[in-house]
Write a protein that holds these residues in place. Structure first.
Motif, short mmCIF file in Angstrom:
data_model
loop_
_atom_site.label_atom_id
_atom_site.label_comp_id
_atom_site.label_asym_id
_atom_site.label_seq_id
_atom_site.Cartn_x
_atom_site.Cartn_y
_atom_site.Cartn_z
N GLY A 251 63.21 43.22 46.61
CA GLY A 251 63.15 42.48 45.35
C GLY A 251 63.52 43.36 44.18
O GLY A 251 64.03 44.49 44.34
N ASN A 252 63.22 42.89 42.98
CA ASN A 252 63.56 43.62 41.76
C ASN A 252 62.36 44.40 41.26
O ASN A 252 61.21 43.96 41.33
CB ASN A 252 64.02 42.66 40.67
N GLY A 257 63.83 44.08 36.77
CA GLY A 257 64.48 45.38 36.89
C GLY A 257 65.57 45.39 37.95
O GLY A 257 65.95 44.35 38.50
N PRO A 258 66.07 46.57 38.29
CA PRO A 258 67.12 46.67 39.30
C PRO A 258 66.59 46.34 40.69
O PRO A 258 65.40 46.50 40.96
CB PRO A 258 67.55 48.15 39.20
N PRO A 259 67.47 45.89 41.60
CA PRO A 259 67.03 45.58 42.96
C PRO A 259 66.64 46.84 43.72
O PRO A 259 67.23 47.91 43.53
CB PRO A 259 68.25 44.90 43.58
N VAL A 260 65.65 46.72 44.57
CA VAL A 260 65.14 47.84 45.35
C VAL A 260 65.25 47.50 46.83
O VAL A 260 64.91 46.39 47.25
CB VAL A 260 63.67 48.15 44.99
#
Length: 540
Positions: A251-252, A257-260
């Motif tokens: 997810g983010n 935020g950025p994807p992880v």
């Protein structure tokens, strides 16, 4: 516009401009006797034979398609197998700093362990890096490549790093040697011998073999019987292993935020740890499969069931066909292991195929033009005289390629087709007027009148086309080559028009005068030339 540009006073009766004062005596001399006509025809034939000889000789360079230079440079760097992505990044920093210090380099981009190739995705290796550089002036790209390639050879070894000017069309400077056989070790030895031989050629660069380097790998061999005893199949086991080793999106970060993604560290994947991977209730991977460490290549190429290894190189020079032929002779002298066969190709194959296709297209075009002329002139001899102007255009086109050191390729052959169309139209203007004039006067006078009358339109057509293409021919509009219209195309058209215009105005009337006396062209005028009076009561 015509009203404001017209002359205020007409030329006096009998007064001629400089072009007529030069041309009319020349044409009169060419038509004055059979000796002068023979001299003109023999001279044109010898010049045409010389042009054909230049095409067959190495003096005129030959290539497939010259797209010119560009500001973009592309390259690759291959480090020893097993090098991690962090180690690759650290080692590439030295070259990145050296490239940015070059005054002609504007941008340097290094990509490591990425499967994104722009228009497509593919596998990646942690020991491979892709290079992308932009120069400040595309005319300096070749010099930048030479400097940075030397730096790459010092840093990573010869053959492990390549840099070249980017090409955005079909490859036009590639040489390839292919070795085939059944013995893997013999093919590897043959590949090494071919690479070593080609590296001695200063006209070749970026020499590499597609024989994938052997890398350490973990091999999972699933036993179907053991897997079935635990309610599994080899396909299900393979999916479970793939899921365990693939990245898992989480997810983010922080919602917006950025994807992880969660990815397993490749360094932690060992035989013992992978064997403990659960694959079912009370079953681990080691219970249904055998896990071993092996050294093997990532890919194996075959052709018709036979192992194939290709060694490729970039040709440095305008005469790609000549360099390819010399490289072919070089690799054929290599003593290959028993059971290994060798063949070569690359750009030379493309050149041969494109030349054959273009020669066929030119032949069809000439045949169509001949048929149309026969229909309109209702004669076979007159169209033949008009088509004589076509080979005359090759004289100037080939000479222009030789003088400007341009290559004969697909664009140049397209230029030949363009010149053929223009010179045929000029010859039609001249011969059609002469045909009509022969109805009232002898052939000699009719040709002189046709030449003097059609001189200015023919010159205007040639001059307008030459002036329009001159900026492209000298490289001004493309900053040294390339662009939508190739420089070699413009060179052929300009050179072909300059010489063909002169030859059309002189050689075509001479050939017409020789054939008209022997054939049935203009029967009425032929009778008048011989001062034969038609029988009374019969229309001539």
């Amino acid at each position: 516009v015509s009203f404001f540009l017209q002359r205020r006073a007409a030329l006096a009766e009998g007064r001629r401009d400089w072009s007529h004062r030069v041309y009319e005596p020349l044409l009169g001399w060419a038509l004055s006797s059979r000796l002068t006509k023979t001299i003109v025809v023999v001279a044109a034939t010898l010049l045409f034979a010389l042009a054909v000889g230049l095409v067959a000789s190495p003096l005129v360079a030959k290539n497939f398609f010259d797209f010119g230079s560009t500001e973009q440079l592309q390259g690759t760097v291959s480090l020893p197998p097993g090098t991690s992505s962090d180690q690759t990044i650290e080692q590439l920093k030295t070259f990145e700093d050296a490239a940015m210090a070059d005054p002609d380099v504007k941008l340097v981009q290094v990509t490591v362990a990425s499967s994104d190739y722009g228009g497509y995705t593919a596998g990646f290796s942690t020991n491979h890096a892709r290079l992308l550089l932009l120069t400040r002036d595309k005319r300096r790209s070749s010099a930048v490549v030479n400097r940075l390639q030397q730096r790459l050879n010092v840093l990573y070894g010869i053959g492990n790093a390549q840099l070249a000017i980017a090409s955005f069309g079909p490859s036009s400077n590639r040489f390839e040697a292919r070795a085939s056989g059944q013995d893997d070790q013999a093919l590897r030895d043959a590949s090494d011998l071919i690479v070593a031989k080609l590296q001695q050629d200063s006209e070749l660069s970026d020499i590499q073999s597609d024989l994938a380097a052997a890398k350490p790998q973990l091999t999972v061999d699933v036993d179907p019987a053991k897997a079935s005893a635990h309610g599994l199949s080899p396909r299900v086991v393979a999916q479970l292993v793939s899921q365990a080793l693939s990245a898992v999106p989480l997810g983010n970060l922080g919602g917006n935020g950025p994807p992880v993604s969660l990815r397993l560290d490749p360094a932690s994947v060992t035989v013992d740890r992978l064997g403990a991977l659960p694959v079912g209730p009370g079953a681990a991977l080691k219970d249904v499969a055998t896990i071993t460490n092996q050294v093997a290549p990532d890919s194996i190429n075959r052709r018709d069931g036979t192992r194939l290894v290709a060694v490729s190189a970039v040709i440095n020079g305008a005469d790609t066909n000549g360099i390819s032929q010399r490289a072919t002779a070089s690799v054929q002298s290599v003593p290959l292991p028993a059971g290994v066969k060798l063949d070569t190709g690359g750009t030379s194959e493309d050149i041969n195929q494109s030349f054959q296709s273009m020669f066929l297209a030119i032949g069809i075009a000439v045949a169509i033009v001949f048929i149309i002329l026969v229909i309109f002139f209702r004669s076979v001899v007159t169209p033949f005289v008009i088509l004589v102007s076509m080979p005359l255009a090759l004289i100037g086109g080939i000479a222009a390629l030789l003088v400007t050191h341009s290559a004969l390729g697909l664009p140049a052959l397209l230029g030949v087709l363009m010149v053929f169309g223009i010179v045929v139209s000029n010859a039609i203007l001249l011969i059609d007027f002469a045909e009509r004039a022969r109805e009232t006067q002898p052939t000699h006078d009719a040709l002189l009148l046709a030449g003097a009358t059609r001189l200015r339109p023919i010159l205007m057509t040639a001059v307008a086309t030459v002036v329009a293409l001159l900026p492209v021919a000298v490289g001004l509009s493309t900053s040294g080559g390339g662009g939508l219209i190739s420089q070699s195309l413009a060179v052929v058209v300009v050179g072909g028009l300059i010489t063909s215009t002169v030859f059309t105005l002189v050689v075509v009337p001479v050939v017409y005068s020789l054939i008209a006396r022997r054939g049935r062209v203009g029967a009425v005028a032929a009778i008048r030339d011989l001062d034969v009076e038609a029988p009374r009561g019969k229309a001539v």
